[in-house]
Design a protein around this motif. Structure first.
Motif, PDB file in Angstrom:
ATOM      1  N   ASP A 129     -14.723   5.766 -13.432  1.00 21.79           N
ATOM      2  CA  ASP A 129     -15.036   6.856 -14.350  1.00 21.79           C
ATOM      3  C   ASP A 129     -13.914   7.170 -15.333  1.00 21.79           C
ATOM      4  OD1 ASP A 129     -13.218   7.866 -12.623  1.00 21.79           O
ATOM      5  OD2 ASP A 129     -14.496   9.438 -11.782  1.00 21.79           O
ATOM      6  N   GLY A 130     -12.952   6.262 -15.416  1.00 19.28           N
ATOM      7  CA  GLY A 130     -11.856   6.465 -16.348  1.00 19.28           C
ATOM      8  C   GLY A 130     -10.735   7.332 -15.835  1.00 19.28           C
ATOM      9  N   LYS A 131     -10.871   7.855 -14.610  1.00 24.01           N
ATOM     10  CA  LYS A 131      -9.830   8.695 -14.027  1.00 24.01           C
ATOM     11  C   LYS A 131      -9.050   7.893 -12.987  1.00 24.01           C
ATOM     12  CE  LYS A 131     -12.499  12.953 -14.557  1.00 24.01           C
ATOM     13  NZ  LYS A 131     -13.119  14.102 -13.841  1.00 24.01           N
ATOM     14  N   PRO A 132      -7.730   7.799 -13.135  1.00 27.32           N
ATOM     15  CA  PRO A 132      -6.922   7.054 -12.162  1.00 27.32           C
ATOM     16  C   PRO A 132      -7.084   7.624 -10.761  1.00 27.32           C
ATOM     17  CG  PRO A 132      -5.637   7.590 -14.106  1.00 27.32           C
ATOM     18  CD  PRO A 132      -6.909   8.369 -14.216  1.00 27.32           C
ATOM     19  N   ARG A 133      -7.153   6.748  -9.787  1.00 21.23           N
ATOM     20  CA  ARG A 133      -7.259   7.170  -8.389  1.00 21.23           C
ATOM     21  C   ARG A 133      -5.849   7.411  -7.841  1.00 21.23           C
ATOM     22  NH1 ARG A 133     -11.677   7.584  -9.977  1.00 21.23           N
ATOM     23  NH2 ARG A 133     -13.611   6.734  -9.131  1.00 21.23           N
ATOM     24  N   SER A 134      -5.583   8.616  -7.404  1.00 19.21           N
ATOM     25  CA  SER A 134      -4.264   8.925  -6.839  1.00 19.21           C
ATOM     26  C   SER A 134      -4.281   8.605  -5.353  1.00 19.21           C
ATOM     27  CB  SER A 134      -3.939  10.409  -7.045  1.00 19.21           C
ATOM     28  OG  SER A 134      -3.867  10.714  -8.413  1.00 19.21           O
ATOM     29  N   ARG A 135      -3.277   7.867  -4.897  1.00 21.94           N
ATOM     30  CA  ARG A 135      -3.209   7.512  -3.478  1.00 21.94           C
ATOM     31  C   ARG A 135      -1.750   7.405  -3.052  1.00 21.94           C
ATOM     32  NH1 ARG A 135      -4.857   3.425  -6.286  1.00 21.94           N
ATOM     33  NH2 ARG A 135      -7.045   3.828  -5.805  1.00 21.94           N
ATOM     34  N   PHE A 136      -1.501   7.750  -1.798  1.00 20.00           N
ATOM     35  CA  PHE A 136      -0.157   7.614  -1.231  1.00 20.00           C
ATOM     36  C   PHE A 136       0.016   6.149  -0.874  1.00 20.00           C
ATOM     37  CE2 PHE A 136       3.098   8.310   2.123  1.00 20.00           C
ATOM     38  CZ  PHE A 136       3.992   9.054   1.375  1.00 20.00           C
ATOM     39  N   ASN A 137       1.036   5.511  -1.444  1.00 19.23           N
ATOM     40  CA  ASN A 137       1.175   4.060  -1.344  1.00 19.23           C
ATOM     41  C   ASN A 137       2.011   3.606  -0.147  1.00 19.23           C
ATOM     42  OD1 ASN A 137       0.685   1.417  -2.439  1.00 19.23           O
ATOM     43  ND2 ASN A 137       2.782   1.384  -3.210  1.00 19.23           N
ATOM     44  N   ASP A 138       2.542   4.542   0.635  1.00 15.26           N
ATOM     45  CA  ASP A 138       3.394   4.194   1.785  1.00 15.26           C
ATOM     46  C   ASP A 138       4.564   3.297   1.380  1.00 15.26           C
ATOM     47  OD1 ASP A 138       2.149   5.475   4.135  1.00 15.26           O
ATOM     48  OD2 ASP A 138       0.422   4.244   3.623  1.00 15.26           O
ATOM     49  N   ASP A 139       5.074   3.505   0.175  1.00 16.49           N
ATOM     50  CA  ASP A 139       6.249   2.744  -0.245  1.00 16.49           C
ATOM     51  C   ASP A 139       7.494   3.623  -0.114  1.00 16.49           C
ATOM     52  OD1 ASP A 139       6.807   4.192  -2.773  1.00 16.49           O
ATOM     53  OD2 ASP A 139       4.921   3.318  -3.449  1.00 16.49           O
ATOM     54  N   PRO A 140       8.688   3.045  -0.166  1.00 15.02           N
ATOM     55  CA  PRO A 140       9.912   3.829   0.030  1.00 15.02           C
ATOM     56  C   PRO A 140      10.059   4.991  -0.947  1.00 15.02           C
ATOM     57  CG  PRO A 140      10.395   1.480   0.076  1.00 15.02           C
ATOM     58  CD  PRO A 140       8.986   1.619  -0.376  1.00 15.02           C
ATOM     59  N   ALA A 141       9.688   4.770  -2.205  1.00 17.78           N
ATOM     60  CA  ALA A 141       9.818   5.831  -3.205  1.00 17.78           C
ATOM     61  C   ALA A 141       8.887   6.995  -2.883  1.00 17.78           C
ATOM     62  CB  ALA A 141       9.521   5.282  -4.600  1.00 17.78           C
ATOM     63  N   ASP A 142       7.673   6.702  -2.416  1.00 21.21           N
ATOM     64  CA  ASP A 142       6.733   7.760  -2.037  1.00 21.21           C
ATOM     65  C   ASP A 142       7.303   8.623  -0.912  1.00 21.21           C
ATOM     66  OD1 ASP A 142       4.700   7.451  -3.826  1.00 21.21           O
ATOM     67  OD2 ASP A 142       3.295   6.507  -2.455  1.00 21.21           O
ATOM     68  N   TYR A 143       7.820   7.970   0.109  1.00 21.32           N
ATOM     69  CA  TYR A 143       8.343   8.723   1.253  1.00 21.32           C
ATOM     70  C   TYR A 143       9.544   9.585   0.854  1.00 21.32           C
ATOM     71  CZ  TYR A 143       5.344   6.473   4.688  1.00 21.32           C
ATOM     72  OH  TYR A 143       4.257   6.066   5.423  1.00 21.32           O
TER      73      TYR A 143
END
Length: 294
Positions: A129-143
């Motif tokens: 729908d043209g809206k980016p899906r936000s998700r927690f990526n479990d990467d070091p920067a996220d944590y």
């Protein structure tokens, strides 16, 4: 008389010298003491350690990972490959012979041992729908990002992780804490902060144990991620900061688009349906009752 005067003068001079020497010595001691106090480094607070690690990790862009994800039902899945951040990216290599699934932003590429139309990769865009899906990526920067500005972060101590020394930090965060991540420090770029907050909206809690190695990068993270559907546990080890090859999409000529493939199948099915309808009409016109019988 002169002798007495000289004697008294000599004693006075000697006394003055001693007094001046004593004051000078005392003054030097105080100055040195003050200098030591000024130059003595203050112990780094947990918040400062997290901030420093975040800044350094963001610059690295990619790292290798080994991860175990355990769902609320107890089912465990082991993954390994490469993680990237800003934009979020994941390459999964579960066979040890190269990535067989790649995700960059909202686009997922899946490798198949049975090529479709001569192409071994299938692309699916989750952004319909043209809206980016936000998700927690479990990467070091996220944590590290969820710990930015959090006063609940504590230093557990120094421990050995895979033969190296690492500082162990811990935090138990509520949904309100998560949605306030980095708001007080503004270390993150605004767009990344907004993306993170969107990704964390559904989290009811997040428990994090994070180990930062001597080089300033996270080497291990254990987390318990609570949502209305239950708690997912993630245990991850990270390495290869700054030396890991970027996550990249497969060559375009080897990629089939899922939507195009499905449209082709729909068109073929429609063609078959039209053919069956025509055959049914022909049979009925011939008095043979059509495909459904008499």
């Amino acid at each position: 008389m002169n002798t007495a005067v000289l004697t008294r003068a000599g004693i006075a001079a000697a006394g003055a010298a001693l007094l001046v020497g004593g004051l000078t010595a005392c003054g030097t001691g105080k100055a040195d003491g003050k200098g030591d106090a000024k130059t003595a480094a203050k112990p780094e607070t947990p918040a400062e350690a997290v901030k420093a690690s975040y800044t350094k990790t963001v610059a690295a862009k990619f790292a290798k990972y080994e991860m175990t994800i355990t769902s609320g039902s107890g089912k465990a899945e082991q993954l390994s490959g490469t993680k990237g951040w800003y934009p979020s990216a994941t390459a999964i290599d579960d066979k040890g012979d190269g990535a067989n699934q790649v995700m960059i932003g909202d686009v997922v590429y899946t490798h198949s041992d049975k090529p479709l139309e001569g192409k071994s990769w299938m692309k699916m865009n989750l952004n319909k729908d043209g809206k980016p899906r936000s998700r927690f990526n479990d990467d070091p920067a996220d944590y590290l990002a969820v710990l930015l500005g959090q006063q609940k972060v504590t230093l557990v101590g120094t421990e050995q992780i895979d033969g190296g020394e690492a500082r162990h930090f811990k935090a138990t965060l509520t949904n309100a804490d998560l949605l306030a991540a980095d708001e007080s420090t503004k270390v993150m770029e605004a767009a990344n902060r907004q993306y993170l907050h969107e990704a964390l909206k559904e989290y009811t809690s997040l428990d994090v144990d994070l180990w930062i190695g001597k080089d300033g990068h996270p080497v291990r993270v254990d987390s318990a991620q609570g949502t209305k559907d239950g708690t997912t546990k993630v245990s991850a080890k990270f390495s290869g900061y700054g030396t890991t090859a970027p996550v990249a999409a497969p060559p375009a000529d080897q990629v089939a688009d899922f939507d195009d493939v499905m449209k082709g199948i729909d068109d073929k099915l429609k063609g078959v349906d039209d053919t069956l309808k025509e055959a049914d009409k022909t049979l009925k016109d011939a008095g043979l009752g059509g495909l459904g019988g008499s």
